[in-house]
Design a protein around this motif. Structure first.
Motif, PDB file in Angstrom:
ATOM      1  N   GLU A   1       9.294  40.679  50.155  1.00 52.67           N
ATOM      2  CA  GLU A   1      10.415  41.016  51.051  1.00 52.67           C
ATOM      3  C   GLU A   1      11.484  40.244  50.699  1.00 52.67           C
ATOM      4  N   GLU A   2      10.675  38.480  51.024  1.00 54.27           N
ATOM      5  CA  GLU A   2      11.743  37.217  51.659  1.00 54.27           C
ATOM      6  C   GLU A   2      12.653  37.487  49.842  1.00 54.27           C
ATOM      7  N   ASN A   3      11.976  38.043  48.781  1.00 53.26           N
ATOM      8  CA  ASN A   3      12.851  37.001  47.050  1.00 53.26           C
ATOM      9  C   ASN A   3      13.418  38.585  47.171  1.00 53.26           C
ATOM     10  N   ILE A   4      13.377  39.638  47.845  1.00 56.80           N
ATOM     11  CA  ILE A   4      13.810  40.314  47.891  1.00 56.80           C
ATOM     12  C   ILE A   4      15.320  40.099  48.452  1.00 56.80           C
ATOM     13  N   ASN A   5      15.335  40.367  49.771  1.00 52.12           N
ATOM     14  CA  ASN A   5      16.387  40.153  50.405  1.00 52.12           C
ATOM     15  C   ASN A   5      17.534  38.703  50.643  1.00 52.12           C
ATOM     16  N   ARG A   6      16.390  37.381  49.326  1.00 50.79           N
ATOM     17  CA  ARG A   6      17.705  36.642  48.858  1.00 50.79           C
ATOM     18  C   ARG A   6      18.178  37.371  47.909  1.00 50.79           C
ATOM     19  N   SER A   7      17.898  38.073  47.013  1.00 51.62           N
ATOM     20  CA  SER A   7      18.790  38.290  45.708  1.00 51.62           C
ATOM     21  C   SER A   7      19.415  39.445  46.860  1.00 51.62           C
ATOM     22  N   ARG A   8      19.721  40.091  47.538  1.00 48.42           N
ATOM     23  CA  ARG A   8      20.943  41.316  48.026  1.00 48.42           C
ATOM     24  C   ARG A   8      21.742  39.777  48.970  1.00 48.42           C
ATOM     25  N   LYS A   9      21.569  38.444  49.582  1.00 54.22           N
ATOM     26  CA  LYS A   9      22.298  38.619  50.094  1.00 54.22           C
ATOM     27  C   LYS A   9      23.239  36.993  48.421  1.00 54.22           C
ATOM     28  N   ARG A  10      22.387  36.269  47.520  1.00 52.04           N
ATOM     29  CA  ARG A  10      23.116  36.098  47.036  1.00 52.04           C
ATOM     30  C   ARG A  10      24.121  36.840  46.433  1.00 52.04           C
ATOM     31  N   MET A  11      23.850  38.048  46.039  1.00 55.74           N
ATOM     32  CA  MET A  11      24.786  39.303  45.208  1.00 55.74           C
ATOM     33  C   MET A  11      25.160  40.490  46.718  1.00 55.74           C
ATOM     34  N   ASP A  12      25.568  39.433  47.586  1.00 59.17           N
ATOM     35  CA  ASP A  12      26.064  39.976  48.576  1.00 59.17           C
ATOM     36  C   ASP A  12      26.115  42.130  48.247  1.00 59.17           C
ATOM     37  N   VAL A  13      24.770  42.478  48.491  1.00 58.83           N
ATOM     38  CA  VAL A  13      24.199  43.805  48.669  1.00 58.83           C
ATOM     39  C   VAL A  13      23.808  44.533  49.316  1.00 58.83           C
ATOM     40  N   ALA A  14      24.168  45.234  50.006  1.00 58.07           N
ATOM     41  CA  ALA A  14      23.155  45.833  50.646  1.00 58.07           C
ATOM     42  C   ALA A  14      21.477  46.598  49.806  1.00 58.07           C
ATOM     43  N   ALA A  15      22.049  46.845  48.914  1.00 53.38           N
ATOM     44  CA  ALA A  15      20.919  47.388  48.346  1.00 53.38           C
ATOM     45  C   ALA A  15      20.395  47.399  46.882  1.00 53.38           C
ATOM     46  N   LEU A  16      19.893  46.393  46.180  1.00 49.08           N
ATOM     47  CA  LEU A  16      18.959  46.516  44.694  1.00 49.08           C
ATOM     48  C   LEU A  16      19.760  47.351  43.614  1.00 49.08           C
ATOM     49  N   ASP A  17      21.054  47.324  43.004  1.00 48.06           N
ATOM     50  CA  ASP A  17      20.933  48.537  42.105  1.00 48.06           C
ATOM     51  C   ASP A  17      19.214  48.620  41.512  1.00 48.06           C
ATOM     52  N   MET A  18      18.799  47.952  40.255  1.00 46.55           N
ATOM     53  CA  MET A  18      18.155  47.714  39.634  1.00 46.55           C
ATOM     54  C   MET A  18      16.908  46.407  39.867  1.00 46.55           C
ATOM     55  N   LEU A  19      15.127  46.293  40.434  1.00 48.32           N
ATOM     56  CA  LEU A  19      14.786  45.551  40.410  1.00 48.32           C
ATOM     57  C   LEU A  19      13.756  45.933  39.393  1.00 48.32           C
ATOM     58  N   GLN A  20      13.628  44.242  38.254  1.00 54.39           N
ATOM     59  CA  GLN A  20      12.675  44.437  37.230  1.00 54.39           C
ATOM     60  C   GLN A  20      11.946  43.581  37.596  1.00 54.39           C
TER      61      GLN A  20
END
Length: 244
Positions: free
Chosen positions: A7-26
């Motif tokens: 979750e920590e890593n997903i939240n970091r990506s969401r913050k960097r991209m400034d989105v509520a949800a990542l469109d796709m996580l590979q």
């Protein structure tokens, strides 16, 4: 592989991209001997259910592990794999599973770093300075694939076949090479690399969407491709080149 770490890593990506949800996580995993990838994917699936990720995908997983992941209820939408006229491994085993389950293939290496182009037609790179330099890591990597498949002379025969098809349709070799792979079972899309300001391929890439290869075109390319070795037997399944 804990929930908090994922979750920590997903939240970091969401913050960097400034989105509520990542469109796709590979998701990629190096060592199959460590089954922690299933734990990670289950946490990722929970985060998807919570709205932090829209779709879950894989990169460079083999058929066996893809089946295990699907059997564990992970909602995979795609697997990103190396796939070209030279490297037809995804069609040997994985495409059948994808067709049964609805998982799609996203391909890369489809123009082999630029080797599948007029630039390398009628050249002999085995003679120093006689041909275009292999001056990128991508070119060097895919030249090794050609060596494993059958060598430079056989590759020239393949380029000649592609050139005939390209002249017939008035498009470059690379456009034919990508269209051929897009026509394969379970392939949903292909990623074509660019180097901004050096080689962007915008017009050639747009032409892929308009190109229709007929049965004769597909047959001649398949025949040229099959003259080389079956890389499934030489290298192994998708992604095995990174785990040797």
């Amino acid at each position: 592989m804990t929930r908090s770490f994922v979750e920590e890593n997903i939240n970091r990506s969401r913050k960097r991209m400034d989105v509520a949800a990542l469109d796709m996580l590979q998701f990629h995993w190096w060592d199959y001997a460590n089954p922690g990838y299933l734990d990670a994917l289950k946490h990722i699936t929970d985060l998807k259910e919570e709205g932090k990720i829209k779709t879950v995908a894989l990169t460079n997983f083999d058929t066996e592990r893809l089946q295990i992941i699907l059997e564990n209820g992970i909602p995979i939408v795609s697997n990103q794999v190396q796939h070209s006229i030279v490297d037809m491994r995804p069609q040997k085993k994985m495409a059948e599973l994808c067709e049964l389950t609805g998982v799609k293939l996203i391909t890369y290496g489809t123009v082999m770093g630029g080797l599948l182009s007029e630039k390398f037609l009628d050249t002999n790179i085995n003679i120093p300075f006689a041909g275009p330099p292999l001056n990128t890591p991508s070119l060097q990597k895919y030249k090794r694939m050609i060596d494993a498949w059958g060598g430079w002379s056989l590759f020239q025969a393949l380029l000649q076949t592609l050139k005939k098809v390209s002249l017939k349709h008035g498009v470059p070799i690379s456009t034919v090479a990508v269209r051929y792979i897009l026509n394969q079972t379970s392939v949903a899309g292909s990623m074509v690399g660019v180097r901004l300001g050096l080689s962007e391929h915008i017009r050639d890439t747009n032409a892929i969407l308009l190109l229709l290869l007929d049965e004769e075109d597909m047959g001649s390319i398949t025949e040229a491709s099959q003259r080389g070795r079956n890389l499934m037997e030489v290298i192994g399944d998708c992604g095995d080149e990174y785990r040797a």
